[in-house]
Design a protein around this motif. Structure first.
Motif, short mmCIF file in Angstrom:
data_model
loop_
_atom_site.label_atom_id
_atom_site.label_comp_id
_atom_site.label_asym_id
_atom_site.label_seq_id
_atom_site.Cartn_x
_atom_site.Cartn_y
_atom_site.Cartn_z
N LYS A 135 0.83 -1.21 0.00
CA LYS A 135 0.00 0.00 0.00
C LYS A 135 0.86 1.26 0.00
O LYS A 135 0.45 2.32 -0.48
CB LYS A 135 -0.92 -0.01 1.22
N ASP A 136 2.05 1.19 0.59
CA ASP A 136 2.87 2.41 0.67
C ASP A 136 4.35 2.13 0.41
O ASP A 136 5.23 2.69 1.05
CB ASP A 136 2.69 3.09 2.03
N VAL A 137 4.63 1.18 -0.52
CA VAL A 137 6.02 0.88 -0.87
C VAL A 137 6.57 2.01 -1.75
O VAL A 137 5.93 2.39 -2.73
CB VAL A 137 6.12 -0.47 -1.62
N SER A 138 7.72 2.56 -1.36
CA SER A 138 8.23 3.74 -2.04
C SER A 138 9.62 3.53 -2.64
O SER A 138 10.24 2.48 -2.44
CB SER A 138 8.32 4.90 -1.04
N MET A 139 10.07 4.53 -3.32
CA MET A 139 11.41 4.53 -3.90
C MET A 139 12.48 4.47 -2.80
O MET A 139 13.57 3.95 -3.04
CB MET A 139 11.57 5.79 -4.74
N ALA A 140 12.15 5.02 -1.61
CA ALA A 140 13.10 4.94 -0.48
C ALA A 140 13.32 3.48 -0.09
O ALA A 140 14.45 3.07 0.21
CB ALA A 140 12.56 5.74 0.71
N ASN A 141 12.25 2.69 -0.13
CA ASN A 141 12.36 1.26 0.18
C ASN A 141 13.23 0.56 -0.87
O ASN A 141 14.04 -0.32 -0.54
CB ASN A 141 10.99 0.59 0.23
N LYS A 156 15.66 1.92 -2.57
CA LYS A 156 17.06 2.31 -2.34
C LYS A 156 17.66 1.49 -1.20
O LYS A 156 18.77 0.97 -1.31
CB LYS A 156 17.13 3.81 -2.01
N TRP A 157 16.92 1.32 -0.10
CA TRP A 157 17.42 0.55 1.04
C TRP A 157 17.67 -0.90 0.65
O TRP A 157 18.72 -1.48 0.92
CB TRP A 157 16.43 0.63 2.21
N CYS A 158 16.69 -1.49 -0.05
CA CYS A 158 16.81 -2.89 -0.47
C CYS A 158 18.05 -3.11 -1.34
O CYS A 158 18.79 -4.08 -1.14
CB CYS A 158 15.60 -3.29 -1.32
N LEU A 159 18.23 -2.20 -2.30
CA LEU A 159 19.37 -2.38 -3.21
C LEU A 159 20.70 -2.16 -2.49
O LEU A 159 21.68 -2.87 -2.76
CB LEU A 159 19.24 -1.44 -4.42
N GLU A 160 20.73 -1.20 -1.55
CA GLU A 160 21.95 -0.99 -0.76
C GLU A 160 22.30 -2.23 0.05
O GLU A 160 23.45 -2.68 0.07
CB GLU A 160 21.78 0.21 0.18
N GLU A 161 21.30 -2.79 0.71
CA GLU A 161 21.53 -4.01 1.50
C GLU A 161 22.03 -5.14 0.60
O GLU A 161 22.93 -5.88 0.96
CB GLU A 161 20.22 -4.46 2.19
N ARG A 215 24.36 5.26 -6.88
CA ARG A 215 23.96 6.45 -7.63
C ARG A 215 22.76 6.09 -8.49
O ARG A 215 22.83 5.14 -9.29
CB ARG A 215 25.14 6.92 -8.49
N PHE A 216 21.67 6.79 -8.29
CA PHE A 216 20.46 6.57 -9.09
C PHE A 216 20.43 7.57 -10.22
O PHE A 216 20.35 8.77 -9.97
CB PHE A 216 19.20 6.73 -8.22
N SER A 264 15.95 -0.12 -12.51
CA SER A 264 14.88 -0.21 -11.50
C SER A 264 13.85 0.91 -11.69
O SER A 264 14.00 1.75 -12.57
CB SER A 264 15.49 -0.11 -10.11
N GLY A 265 12.85 0.91 -10.85
CA GLY A 265 11.87 2.00 -10.88
C GLY A 265 10.61 1.62 -10.14
O GLY A 265 10.50 0.53 -9.57
N MET A 266 9.64 2.57 -10.13
CA MET A 266 8.33 2.29 -9.53
C MET A 266 7.46 1.69 -10.62
O MET A 266 7.37 2.22 -11.74
CB MET A 266 7.71 3.60 -9.00
N VAL A 267 6.81 0.58 -10.32
CA VAL A 267 6.04 -0.16 -11.33
C VAL A 267 4.96 0.75 -11.94
O VAL A 267 4.21 1.44 -11.22
CB VAL A 267 5.39 -1.42 -10.72
N HIS A 268 4.91 0.77 -13.26
CA HIS A 268 3.97 1.61 -14.00
C HIS A 268 2.53 1.19 -13.65
O HIS A 268 2.22 -0.01 -13.63
CB HIS A 268 4.23 1.46 -15.49
N PRO A 269 1.63 2.19 -13.38
CA PRO A 269 0.24 1.84 -13.03
C PRO A 269 -0.42 0.93 -14.06
O PRO A 269 -1.19 0.02 -13.69
CB PRO A 269 -0.48 3.19 -12.99
N LYS A 270 -0.10 1.11 -15.35
CA LYS A 270 -0.70 0.26 -16.39
C LYS A 270 -0.27 -1.19 -16.24
O LYS A 270 -1.03 -2.12 -16.53
CB LYS A 270 -0.27 0.75 -17.78
#
Ligand code: 2NL
Length: 357
Positions: free
Chosen positions: A220-226, A228-233, A247-248, A287-293
């Motif tokens: 419901k509220d997964v963001s680009m910040a999440n 970034k953290w996942c990829l860093e880990e 670097r994004f 990577s990116g935020m999944v497109h609504p379509k």
């Protein structure tokens, strides 16, 4: 009688096997042997003669029997000595070296990556390598005119003459697995999809079959910040470093909005690659935020759910971590085994100077 004694004792002394000894026994002391014959003649002697000859014949018989037994034992000893001399086994010798197989570097890296994401709550999803162009392209918002869909770049399966259904293709990424997973289980979802993918390309840096791992996290509220953290880990765990800058860079994919290509901080000196230090950057994933379509195409309501996705090339990760110089090493060189165990016969970039150091 002395002649008889000398004759048989000599023959027994020179006999070479048990069969010869047995023959001598029959000849000398057997029922019809020479000594038995002499004994039979005792009856024709005078009592005085018999008193001398009788015990003498018995003593000779005993002496020959004893000589036969002694020779038989000596022959058996000699035979045993001969066997002991030839049939020995040195149980202290080291075992002959055995060639042993090992896991392929690509499989090992796939397992490493899966384990790292499993620790962050991602389940592993799998799906078909031959799929419809809906799942591979349309559902991912890749339009019909997109160059990736050209016959040049994608392997299309034959259809029978007169069969006008859209073609099946070899998947060009593992995204269709994620579309199918969303369709089957809905949101929220947190999965990775590792596996083989195919593109019509073959040169120093491309093979027609390669390996990818894609990740998808919808809530419901997964963001680009999440993201970034996942990829860093992930990068820290995979490259075994405590700190690394990511670097994004803004980018474009049809299936994500916004989209970013991600570079890792590294240094590369004298052919030695080090991750997490220095001021060079190396691109490792998209990577990116999944497109609504895309969510909608997979049956997930984009008004209620959102999330991130990413795609990483496994072959390149394996080359970076284990110092494999050329993609073709994965397919047609035995060097891969040497390299896998940290032996680097060529001067190639190797993480932290190679595992052997
Ligand atoms: C790259 C990196 C990427 C994805 C893959 C994805 C999957 C679904 C929805 C949205 Cl189901 N995105 N995967 C996202 C961004 C990048 O791959 O360099 N691809 C060309």
């Amino acid at each position: 009688m002395d002649d008889l004694r000398t004759k048989y004792l000599d023959l027994i002394k020179t006999a070479t096997d048990e069969a010869a000894l047995e023959e001598l026994r029959v000849q000398a002391v057997g029922k019809k042997g020479e000594i038995s014959l002499q004994m039979r003649s005792l009856g024709k002697m005078t009592p005085e003669e018999r008193q001398v000859a009788g015990p003498a014949l018995n003593a000779l018989k005993d002496e020959i029997n004893a000589a036969l037994a002694a020779k038989k034992a000596a022959l058996a000893d000699a035979a045993l000595d001969a066997r002991l001399a030839t049939e020995w086994l040195d149980v202290t010798l080291p075992a002959r070296p055995q060639r042993s197989g090992s896991i392929h570097p690509i499989s090992q890296v796939t397992e490493e990556v899966s384990a790292i994401f499993a620790d962050m709550g991602f389940a592993v999803a799998e799906g078909p390598q031959i799929d419809s162009d809906w799942y591979v392209f349309d559902a991912l918002n890749i339009p019909s005119h997109h160059p990736a869909r050209a016959e040049m770049d994608t392997f299309y399966m034959n259809r029978a003459e007169g069969d006008d259904r859209p073609p099946h293709i070899l998947r060009t990424h593992t995204s269709p697995v994620q579309i199918r997973s969303m369709e089957a289980q809905g949101a929220p979802i947190r999965i990775i999809a590792p596996g083989r993918v195919y593109r019509a390309d073959y040169d120093q840096t491309h093979t027609p079959m390669f390996h990818q791992v894609e990740g998808l996290c919808i809530g419901k509220d997964v963001s680009m910040a999440n993201l970034k953290w996942c990829l860093e880990e992930f990068v820290k765990a995979f490259f075994e470093v405590d700190h690394v800058e990511l670097r994004f860079r803004a980018s474009h994919f049809p299936f994500t909005e916004p989209s970013a290509e991600v570079d890792i901080q590294c240094s590369w000196e004298n052919g030695v690659l080090k991750v997490g230090e220095g001021d060079d950057w190396m691109e490792i994933l998209g990577s990116g935020m999944v497109h609504p379509k895309v969510l909608e195409n997979a049956g997930v309501d984009p008004k209620e759910y959102q999330g991130f996705a990413f795609g990483i090339g496994i072959d390149r990760l394996a080359m970076l971590k284990y110092g494999i110089p050329d993609l073709r090493a994965f397919f047609d060189s035995d060097l891969r085994w040497l390299k896998h165990y940290g032996f680097t016969p060529l001067d190639v970039p190797t993480l932290h100077g190679g595992l052997s150091k």
